[in-house]
Design a protein around this motif. Structure first.
Motif, PDB file in Angstrom:
ATOM      1  N   ASN A  11      -1.266   0.472  -6.538  1.00  0.00           N
ATOM      2  CA  ASN A  11      -0.686  -0.761  -7.072  1.00  0.00           C
ATOM      3  C   ASN A  11      -1.487  -1.966  -6.574  1.00  0.00           C
ATOM      4  O   ASN A  11      -2.282  -1.854  -5.626  1.00  0.00           O
ATOM      5  N   ALA A  12      -1.297  -3.099  -7.219  1.00  0.00           N
ATOM      6  CA  ALA A  12      -2.105  -4.295  -6.937  1.00  0.00           C
ATOM      7  C   ALA A  12      -1.999  -4.745  -5.484  1.00  0.00           C
ATOM      8  O   ALA A  12      -3.011  -5.103  -4.866  1.00  0.00           O
ATOM      9  N   TRP A  15      -4.093  -2.431  -3.231  1.00  0.00           N
ATOM     10  CA  TRP A  15      -5.529  -2.683  -3.405  1.00  0.00           C
ATOM     11  C   TRP A  15      -5.938  -3.929  -2.628  1.00  0.00           C
ATOM     12  O   TRP A  15      -6.955  -3.954  -1.944  1.00  0.00           O
ATOM     13  N   GLU A  30      -5.235  -0.551 -11.149  1.00  0.00           N
ATOM     14  CA  GLU A  30      -3.947  -1.005 -10.627  1.00  0.00           C
ATOM     15  C   GLU A  30      -2.860  -0.373 -11.483  1.00  0.00           C
ATOM     16  O   GLU A  30      -2.768  -0.645 -12.679  1.00  0.00           O
ATOM     17  N   TYR A  50     -11.787  -8.431 -12.661  1.00  0.00           N
ATOM     18  CA  TYR A  50     -11.196  -7.382 -13.475  1.00  0.00           C
ATOM     19  C   TYR A  50     -12.099  -7.122 -14.660  1.00  0.00           C
ATOM     20  O   TYR A  50     -12.648  -8.045 -15.255  1.00  0.00           O
TER      21      TYR A  50
END
Length: 70
Positions: A11-12, A15, A30, A50
């Motif tokens: 998950n974000a 990370w 993510e 991203y």
């Protein structure tokens, strides 16, 4: 020949906390945002852009530079 491609997923928040350096061409996803980043072998996660933000849907992805392959 069967080939398995494995990606790193988390998950974000995890990370961001771990802030790893992805290997050249390694994909990190993510799981809560469905966003992805591609490693270059030296840039930490928090400093990578991203992938979807770099290459909007429908826009061709430019070739790698400096002899690097993705």
């Amino acid at each position: 020949m069967a080939v398995t491609i494995q990606t790193r997923r988390d998950n974000a928040a995890d990370w961001t906390t771990a802030n790893p350096v992805l290997a050249l061409g390694e994909i990190g996803i993510e799981t809560d945002t469905d966003k992805a980043k591609y490693g270059d072998g030296f840039t930490a996660w928090n400093d990578l852009e991203y992938w979807i933000d770099q290459h909007p849907v429908g826009e061709p992805v430019p070739p790698a530079t400096n002899g690097q392959r993705m």
